[in-house]
Design a protein around this motif. Structure first.
Motif, PDB file in Angstrom:
ATOM      1  N   LEU A  80      -7.607 -25.183  37.770  1.00 29.27           N
ATOM      2  CA  LEU A  80      -7.691 -25.995  36.557  1.00 29.27           C
ATOM      3  C   LEU A  80      -7.630 -27.485  36.866  1.00 29.27           C
ATOM      4  CD1 LEU A  80      -5.429 -23.889  34.154  1.00 29.27           C
ATOM      5  CD2 LEU A  80      -7.925 -24.091  34.096  1.00 29.27           C
ATOM      6  N   ALA A  81      -6.986 -27.822  37.994  1.00 30.89           N
ATOM      7  CA  ALA A  81      -6.911 -29.223  38.412  1.00 30.89           C
ATOM      8  C   ALA A  81      -8.168 -29.659  39.150  1.00 30.89           C
ATOM      9  CB  ALA A  81      -5.694 -29.434  39.304  1.00 30.89           C
ATOM     10  N   GLN A  82      -9.218 -28.830  39.109  1.00 28.39           N
ATOM     11  CA  GLN A  82     -10.519 -29.127  39.703  1.00 28.39           C
ATOM     12  C   GLN A  82     -10.462 -29.272  41.219  1.00 28.39           C
ATOM     13  OE1 GLN A  82     -12.939 -28.967  37.399  1.00 28.39           O
ATOM     14  NE2 GLN A  82     -11.295 -28.743  35.908  1.00 28.39           N
ATOM     15  N   SER A  83      -9.522 -28.592  41.863  1.00 32.23           N
ATOM     16  CA  SER A  83      -9.341 -28.704  43.302  1.00 32.23           C
ATOM     17  C   SER A  83      -9.926 -27.488  44.018  1.00 32.23           C
ATOM     18  CB  SER A  83      -7.850 -28.819  43.637  1.00 32.23           C
ATOM     19  OG  SER A  83      -7.656 -28.844  45.034  1.00 32.23           O
ATOM     20  N   SER A  84     -10.416 -27.717  45.238  1.00 32.26           N
ATOM     21  CA  SER A  84     -10.880 -26.624  46.088  1.00 32.26           C
ATOM     22  C   SER A  84      -9.810 -26.212  47.087  1.00 32.26           C
ATOM     23  CB  SER A  84     -12.154 -27.039  46.835  1.00 32.26           C
ATOM     24  OG  SER A  84     -13.208 -27.287  45.923  1.00 32.26           O
ATOM     25  N   GLU A  85      -8.718 -26.951  47.120  1.00 33.36           N
ATOM     26  CA  GLU A  85      -7.583 -26.631  47.978  1.00 33.36           C
ATOM     27  C   GLU A  85      -6.346 -26.456  47.101  1.00 33.36           C
ATOM     28  OE1 GLU A  85      -7.749 -26.091  51.191  1.00 33.36           O
ATOM     29  OE2 GLU A  85      -9.875 -26.628  51.340  1.00 33.36           O
ATOM     30  N   LEU A  86      -5.395 -25.682  47.602  1.00 32.40           N
ATOM     31  CA  LEU A  86      -4.170 -25.462  46.833  1.00 32.40           C
ATOM     32  C   LEU A  86      -3.391 -26.768  46.672  1.00 32.40           C
ATOM     33  CD1 LEU A  86      -2.723 -22.128  48.265  1.00 32.40           C
ATOM     34  CD2 LEU A  86      -3.799 -22.477  46.036  1.00 32.40           C
ATOM     35  N   HIS A 139       1.830 -32.337  29.378  1.00 33.79           N
ATOM     36  CA  HIS A 139       2.187 -32.494  30.793  1.00 33.79           C
ATOM     37  C   HIS A 139       1.143 -31.840  31.697  1.00 33.79           C
ATOM     38  CE1 HIS A 139       4.595 -32.436  34.490  1.00 33.79           C
ATOM     39  NE2 HIS A 139       4.230 -31.158  34.608  1.00 33.79           N
ATOM     40  N   PHE A 140       0.832 -30.581  31.452  1.00 32.26           N
ATOM     41  CA  PHE A 140      -0.074 -29.877  32.358  1.00 32.26           C
ATOM     42  C   PHE A 140      -1.520 -30.291  32.180  1.00 32.26           C
ATOM     43  CE2 PHE A 140       3.623 -27.039  32.628  1.00 32.26           C
ATOM     44  CZ  PHE A 140       3.675 -26.849  34.007  1.00 32.26           C
ATOM     45  N   GLN A 141      -1.952 -30.494  30.945  1.00 30.68           N
ATOM     46  CA  GLN A 141      -3.356 -30.881  30.751  1.00 30.68           C
ATOM     47  C   GLN A 141      -3.652 -32.238  31.393  1.00 30.68           C
ATOM     48  OE1 GLN A 141      -4.446 -27.391  29.217  1.00 30.68           O
ATOM     49  NE2 GLN A 141      -5.898 -29.071  29.330  1.00 30.68           N
ATOM     50  N   SER A 142      -2.662 -33.099  31.460  1.00 25.86           N
ATOM     51  CA  SER A 142      -2.887 -34.413  32.103  1.00 25.86           C
ATOM     52  C   SER A 142      -3.149 -34.269  33.596  1.00 25.86           C
ATOM     53  CB  SER A 142      -1.668 -35.314  31.874  1.00 25.86           C
ATOM     54  OG  SER A 142      -0.540 -34.848  32.606  1.00 25.86           O
ATOM     55  N   LEU A 143      -2.766 -33.118  34.172  1.00 26.41           N
ATOM     56  CA  LEU A 143      -2.959 -32.875  35.601  1.00 26.41           C
ATOM     57  C   LEU A 143      -4.272 -32.150  35.885  1.00 26.41           C
ATOM     58  CD1 LEU A 143       0.669 -31.661  36.358  1.00 26.41           C
ATOM     59  CD2 LEU A 143      -0.269 -33.937  36.779  1.00 26.41           C
ATOM     60  N   PHE A 144      -4.974 -31.747  34.834  1.00 22.25           N
ATOM     61  CA  PHE A 144      -6.191 -30.970  35.015  1.00 22.25           C
ATOM     62  C   PHE A 144      -7.453 -31.821  34.910  1.00 22.25           C
ATOM     63  CE2 PHE A 144      -3.789 -27.132  33.035  1.00 22.25           C
ATOM     64  CZ  PHE A 144      -3.104 -26.969  34.228  1.00 22.25           C
ATOM     65  N   LYS A 145      -7.304 -33.121  34.806  1.00 24.88           N
ATOM     66  CA  LYS A 145      -8.490 -34.005  34.642  1.00 24.88           C
ATOM     67  C   LYS A 145      -9.141 -34.251  35.988  1.00 24.88           C
ATOM     68  CE  LYS A 145      -6.462 -36.317  30.623  1.00 24.88           C
ATOM     69  NZ  LYS A 145      -5.972 -37.583  30.048  1.00 24.88           N
ATOM     70  N   PRO A 165       9.577  -5.972  43.515  1.00 22.59           N
ATOM     71  CA  PRO A 165       8.522  -5.512  42.610  1.00 22.59           C
ATOM     72  C   PRO A 165       8.466  -6.367  41.347  1.00 22.59           C
ATOM     73  CG  PRO A 165       9.755  -3.643  43.460  1.00 22.59           C
ATOM     74  CD  PRO A 165      10.496  -4.872  43.902  1.00 22.59           C
ATOM     75  N   GLY A 166       7.257  -6.756  40.971  1.00 20.21           N
ATOM     76  CA  GLY A 166       7.078  -7.565  39.770  1.00 20.21           C
ATOM     77  C   GLY A 166       7.209  -9.056  39.995  1.00 20.21           C
ATOM     78  N   VAL A 167       7.406  -9.473  41.260  1.00 15.43           N
ATOM     79  CA  VAL A 167       7.568 -10.895  41.588  1.00 15.43           C
ATOM     80  C   VAL A 167       6.359 -11.356  42.392  1.00 15.43           C
ATOM     81  CG1 VAL A 167       8.974 -12.623  42.762  1.00 15.43           C
ATOM     82  CG2 VAL A 167      10.076 -10.700  41.573  1.00 15.43           C
ATOM     83  N   ALA A 168       5.706 -12.420  41.958  1.00 14.14           N
ATOM     84  CA  ALA A 168       4.561 -12.979  42.674  1.00 14.14           C
ATOM     85  C   ALA A 168       4.276 -14.374  42.128  1.00 14.14           C
ATOM     86  CB  ALA A 168       3.330 -12.091  42.535  1.00 14.14           C
ATOM     87  N   SER A 169       3.726 -15.237  42.989  1.00 15.33           N
ATOM     88  CA  SER A 169       3.467 -16.625  42.593  1.00 15.33           C
ATOM     89  C   SER A 169       2.069 -17.102  42.960  1.00 15.33           C
ATOM     90  CB  SER A 169       4.488 -17.561  43.258  1.00 15.33           C
ATOM     91  OG  SER A 169       5.811 -17.159  43.002  1.00 15.33           O
ATOM     92  N   GLY A 170       1.333 -16.323  43.764  1.00 12.80           N
ATOM     93  CA  GLY A 170       0.041 -16.777  44.261  1.00 12.80           C
ATOM     94  C   GLY A 170      -0.969 -17.052  43.164  1.00 12.80           C
ATOM     95  N   GLN A 171      -1.060 -16.157  42.187  1.00 14.76           N
ATOM     96  CA  GLN A 171      -2.040 -16.337  41.122  1.00 14.76           C
ATOM     97  C   GLN A 171      -1.734 -17.583  40.293  1.00 14.76           C
ATOM     98  OE1 GLN A 171      -4.847 -14.470  40.728  1.00 14.76           O
ATOM     99  NE2 GLN A 171      -5.414 -15.996  39.215  1.00 14.76           N
ATOM    100  N   LEU A 172      -0.461 -17.865  40.094  1.00 15.80           N
ATOM    101  CA  LEU A 172      -0.051 -19.071  39.373  1.00 15.80           C
ATOM    102  C   LEU A 172      -0.562 -20.321  40.074  1.00 15.80           C
ATOM    103  CD1 LEU A 172       1.796 -20.622  37.270  1.00 15.80           C
ATOM    104  CD2 LEU A 172       3.574 -20.500  39.044  1.00 15.80           C
ATOM    105  N   MET A 173      -0.319 -20.416  41.385  1.00 17.14           N
ATOM    106  CA  MET A 173      -0.708 -21.612  42.124  1.00 17.14           C
ATOM    107  C   MET A 173      -2.227 -21.714  42.248  1.00 17.14           C
ATOM    108  SD  MET A 173       2.121 -22.967  42.344  1.00 17.14           S
ATOM    109  CE  MET A 173       1.312 -24.438  42.973  1.00 17.14           C
ATOM    110  N   ALA A 174      -2.904 -20.568  42.375  1.00 18.32           N
ATOM    111  CA  ALA A 174      -4.365 -20.587  42.436  1.00 18.32           C
ATOM    112  C   ALA A 174      -4.948 -21.082  41.119  1.00 18.32           C
ATOM    113  CB  ALA A 174      -4.891 -19.198  42.769  1.00 18.32           C
ATOM    114  N   ARG A 175      -4.409 -20.575  40.001  1.00 22.81           N
ATOM    115  CA  ARG A 175      -4.949 -20.952  38.689  1.00 22.81           C
ATOM    116  C   ARG A 175      -4.696 -22.438  38.397  1.00 22.81           C
ATOM    117  NH1 ARG A 175      -5.865 -17.379  34.888  1.00 22.81           N
ATOM    118  NH2 ARG A 175      -4.258 -15.997  35.713  1.00 22.81           N
TER     119      ARG A 175
END
Length: 286
Positions: free
Chosen positions: A135-141, A280-286, A121-131
């Motif tokens: 943000l990385a402008q991808s239609s696939e994970l 680090h992360f914003q450089s991956l969202f271009k 309970p309280g553990v999940a990762s799907g929303q993180l990877m989807a978001r």
């Protein structure tokens, strides 16, 4: 009448004046009449009446302001402006619909891939990877490694205490609540309840990720400091910790309930400051 932003004076024809008056009534939803006081209809705001008078059609200042703001004065300009407005609206609605569809598709893929097993309970990762993929402008994970993430299972055990995720899986503690508010010192509040008959040392480790539970377009967080939380037998403990924001595209969390993710971020040179994490992360969202 001065109706140009450059200060040019020009004369309105009767037809253009009438057209502007029609546009004015449409914009104001105006339906009142004044003769010293309100005769009928919905009254105009008093400040408006003070500035432009009871009958806007008799106010050259107001009509001039409309022209200055770009309201078209003749019918052909009005039709062209309306066509441009509706075209832009249709384009925006189509783009918005496509983005919504991409979000839903990513969320479905991510939940199926990362949250379809037996999580505590309280553990999940799907929303993180989807978001992150969104943000990385991808239609696939995107793969977790694309963002510098690693599975918690691959992480060496802590020097002191029991890793929080391992303790949750083993049923030693229960994650009562995780609430995030803003970013920075003490912006992440974690409440643990012991399910053990012994005092527990729970290690909340640097690089632990907490994800938003849904598409609320607010930031996910990553801890920047190691913590050891003492939980007495059968007791309940709340700890406030530092949670760095993982992007600045979204606004900070606002009293949002979070999940702990089964990934961690452990890039030593980046975890030293909020600015480096954003870079680090914003450089991956271009």
């Amino acid at each position: 009448m001065n109706g140009k932003k450059g200060g040019t004076n020009f004369q309105l024809t009767a037809e253009e004046h009438a057209n502007l008056c029609v546009k004015l009534e449409e914009m104001l939803d105006w339906g009142c009449e004044f003769d010293g006081e309100l005769v009928q209809g919905r009254p105009l705001p008093r400040a408006f009446v003070n500035a432009f008078g009871a009958d806007p059609r008799r106010s050259p200042k107001l009509l001039g302001f409309m022209l200055w703001e770009g309201v078209p004065a003749n019918a052909s300009q009005t039709q062209a402006a309306q066509g441009d407005f509706y075209r832009k609206r249709d384009e925006w609605e189509a783009a918005w619909s496509a983005e919504q569809q991409r979000m839903r598709a990513l969320a479905e893929q991510a939940v199926l891939e990362y949250d379809s097993g037996q999580q505590a309970p309280g553990v999940a990762s799907g929303q993180l990877m989807a978001r992150l993929s969104f943000l990385a402008q991808s239609s696939e994970l995107k793969a977790p490694s694309h963002f510098g993430l690693q599975k918690v299972d691959e992480r060496p055990p802590p020097r002191t205490g029991e890793d929080l995720l391992a303790a949750l899986r083993a049923g030693l503690v229960f994650l009562e609540e995780v609430v995030a508010d803003g970013f920075g010192v003490d912006n992440l509040k974690i409440t643990l309840r012991s399910l053990s008959s012994e005092t527990l040392q729970i290690a909340l480790r640097r690089g632990t990720i907490f994800q938003q539970r849904s598409w609320n377009h607010r930031q996910d967080l990553v801890t920047g400091v190691d913590y050891v939380i003492l939980v007495p037998p059968g007791g309940c403990v709340t700890k406030e910790v530092l949670g760095y924001s993982m992007n600045f595209t979204c606004p900070p969390p606002r009293n949002d309930e979070m999940h702990i993710a089964e990934f961690y971020f452990d890039v030593e040179r980046v975890l030293g400051s909020q600015a480096l994490i954003w870079d680090h992360f914003q450089s991956l969202f271009k």
